[in-house]
Design a protein around this motif. Structure first.
Motif, PDB file in Angstrom:
ATOM      1  N   GLU A  50     -13.060  -8.931   4.243  1.00  0.00           N
ATOM      2  CA  GLU A  50     -12.005  -8.444   3.417  1.00  0.00           C
ATOM      3  C   GLU A  50     -12.366  -8.297   2.074  1.00  0.00           C
ATOM      4  OE1 GLU A  50      -7.503  -8.921   3.502  1.00  0.00           O
ATOM      5  OE2 GLU A  50      -8.271 -10.661   2.388  1.00  0.00           O
ATOM      6  N   TYR A  51     -11.980  -7.154   1.453  1.00  0.00           N
ATOM      7  CA  TYR A  51     -12.239  -6.881  -0.226  1.00  0.00           C
ATOM      8  C   TYR A  51     -10.789  -6.280  -0.857  1.00  0.00           C
ATOM      9  CZ  TYR A  51     -17.095  -6.528   1.292  1.00  0.00           C
ATOM     10  OH  TYR A  51     -18.372  -6.636   1.923  1.00  0.00           O
ATOM     11  N   HIS A  52     -10.771  -7.371  -1.475  1.00  0.00           N
ATOM     12  CA  HIS A  52      -9.322  -7.262  -2.249  1.00  0.00           C
ATOM     13  C   HIS A  52      -9.084  -7.778  -3.709  1.00  0.00           C
ATOM     14  CE1 HIS A  52      -6.497 -10.895  -1.500  1.00  0.00           C
ATOM     15  NE2 HIS A  52      -7.685 -10.959  -0.775  1.00  0.00           N
ATOM     16  N   ASP A  53      -8.256  -7.625  -4.286  1.00  0.00           N
ATOM     17  CA  ASP A  53      -7.991  -8.275  -5.721  1.00  0.00           C
ATOM     18  C   ASP A  53      -7.475  -9.770  -5.516  1.00  0.00           C
ATOM     19  OD1 ASP A  53      -7.281  -9.237  -8.347  1.00  0.00           O
ATOM     20  OD2 ASP A  53      -5.581  -7.624  -8.669  1.00  0.00           O
ATOM     21  N   THR A  54      -8.584 -10.411  -5.471  1.00  0.00           N
ATOM     22  CA  THR A  54      -8.547 -12.035  -5.342  1.00  0.00           C
ATOM     23  C   THR A  54      -7.969 -12.553  -6.542  1.00  0.00           C
ATOM     24  OG1 THR A  54     -10.831 -12.361  -5.948  1.00  0.00           O
ATOM     25  CG2 THR A  54     -10.483 -12.298  -3.596  1.00  0.00           C
ATOM     26  N   ALA A  55      -8.222 -12.094  -7.717  1.00  0.00           N
ATOM     27  CA  ALA A  55      -7.232 -12.837  -8.738  1.00  0.00           C
ATOM     28  C   ALA A  55      -5.718 -12.540  -8.834  1.00  0.00           C
ATOM     29  CB  ALA A  55      -8.057 -12.137 -10.510  1.00  0.00           C
ATOM     30  N   SER A  56      -5.406 -11.533  -8.334  1.00  0.00           N
ATOM     31  CA  SER A  56      -4.118 -11.370  -8.503  1.00  0.00           C
ATOM     32  C   SER A  56      -3.404 -12.302  -7.175  1.00  0.00           C
ATOM     33  CB  SER A  56      -3.634  -9.793  -7.952  1.00  0.00           C
ATOM     34  OG  SER A  56      -2.246  -9.614  -7.665  1.00  0.00           O
ATOM     35  N   GLU A  57      -4.113 -12.396  -6.245  1.00  0.00           N
ATOM     36  CA  GLU A  57      -3.825 -13.453  -4.959  1.00  0.00           C
ATOM     37  C   GLU A  57      -3.667 -14.786  -5.497  1.00  0.00           C
ATOM     38  OE1 GLU A  57      -4.490 -13.838  -0.453  1.00  0.00           O
ATOM     39  OE2 GLU A  57      -6.455 -13.836  -1.836  1.00  0.00           O
ATOM     40  N   ALA A  58      -4.643 -15.076  -6.186  1.00  0.00           N
ATOM     41  CA  ALA A  58      -4.905 -16.366  -6.694  1.00  0.00           C
ATOM     42  C   ALA A  58      -3.767 -16.672  -7.753  1.00  0.00           C
ATOM     43  CB  ALA A  58      -6.132 -16.663  -7.416  1.00  0.00           C
ATOM     44  N   ALA A  59      -3.421 -15.931  -8.702  1.00  0.00           N
ATOM     45  CA  ALA A  59      -2.435 -16.136  -9.783  1.00  0.00           C
ATOM     46  C   ALA A  59      -0.953 -16.098  -9.025  1.00  0.00           C
ATOM     47  CB  ALA A  59      -2.291 -14.908 -10.797  1.00  0.00           C
ATOM     48  N   ALA A  60      -1.066 -15.520  -7.999  1.00  0.00           N
ATOM     49  CA  ALA A  60       0.311 -15.869  -7.147  1.00  0.00           C
ATOM     50  C   ALA A  60       0.612 -17.095  -6.515  1.00  0.00           C
ATOM     51  CB  ALA A  60       0.662 -14.483  -6.248  1.00  0.00           C
ATOM     52  N   HIS A  61      -0.470 -17.686  -6.344  1.00  0.00           N
ATOM     53  CA  HIS A  61      -0.669 -18.999  -5.466  1.00  0.00           C
ATOM     54  C   HIS A  61      -0.602 -20.079  -6.550  1.00  0.00           C
ATOM     55  CE1 HIS A  61      -0.955 -18.224  -1.155  1.00  0.00           C
ATOM     56  NE2 HIS A  61      -1.360 -17.309  -1.400  1.00  0.00           N
ATOM     57  N   ALA A  62      -1.459 -19.812  -7.682  1.00  0.00           N
ATOM     58  CA  ALA A  62      -1.570 -21.008  -8.495  1.00  0.00           C
ATOM     59  C   ALA A  62      -0.352 -21.528  -9.242  1.00  0.00           C
ATOM     60  CB  ALA A  62      -2.242 -20.403  -9.727  1.00  0.00           C
ATOM     61  N   ASP A  63      -0.248 -22.835  -9.497  1.00  0.00           N
ATOM     62  CA  ASP A  63       0.625 -23.545 -10.062  1.00  0.00           C
ATOM     63  C   ASP A  63       1.057 -22.874 -11.430  1.00  0.00           C
ATOM     64  OD1 ASP A  63       1.242 -25.518  -7.914  1.00  0.00           O
ATOM     65  OD2 ASP A  63      -0.258 -26.743  -8.786  1.00  0.00           O
TER      66      ASP A  63
END
Length: 138
Positions: free
Chosen positions: A121-134
């Motif tokens: 998979e290739y996608h915006d991992t930074a956006s995903e990480a920000a949604a998951h991050a405390d």
């Protein structure tokens, strides 16, 4: 297996996912499938490399535990020799934070002998990480 059959196999996997039929999706995979979801492992719980249908099943379990799909839409299927590239878009809500992220993605499948042998998979991992991050700035 011809190119058209490869696309039909990949579409079968997406259809199973859309129905919540993970067992049906796993039937499209080779016994030694290599499955890679990129991202920061310490923040997004389901990222990393999986090998074999059992580990891929674990990925889908962890995905379902951590976020809910509001939109997951494959839009275009591009065929190559032993590859199928799928372009799509997604919107997910992260259960632990309540945050939503959305982006466009590309999935690359390799197919041999009527089974999916590799997925990346290739996608915006930074956006995903920000949604998951405390802390969303992470």
């Amino acid at each position: 297996m011809g190119k058209r059959q490869n696309i039909e196999l990949v579409q079968k996997a997406y259809d199973a996912f859309a129905r919540g039929d993970i067992a049906g999706l796993l039937e499209t995979l080779s016994s030694e499938v290599d499955w890679l979801i990129p991202g920061p492992k310490g923040i997004v719980p389901f990222v990393g490399r999986r090998r074999g249908p059992q580990q891929v099943a674990q990925f889908f379990s962890e995905l379902a535990e951590s976020q809910t799909a509001e939109l997951f839409e494959p839009l275009e299927f591009v065929e190559g020799q032993d590859k199928v590239i799928v372009l799509g878009r997604q919107r997910w809500q992260v259960k632990s934070t309540g945050r939503i992220y959305n982006d466009e993605w590309a999935h690359v499948f390799s197919v041999a002998n009527g089974k999916i042998t590799k997925f990346q998979e290739y996608h915006d991992t930074a956006s995903e990480a920000a949604a998951h991050a405390d802390f969303p700035g992470v």
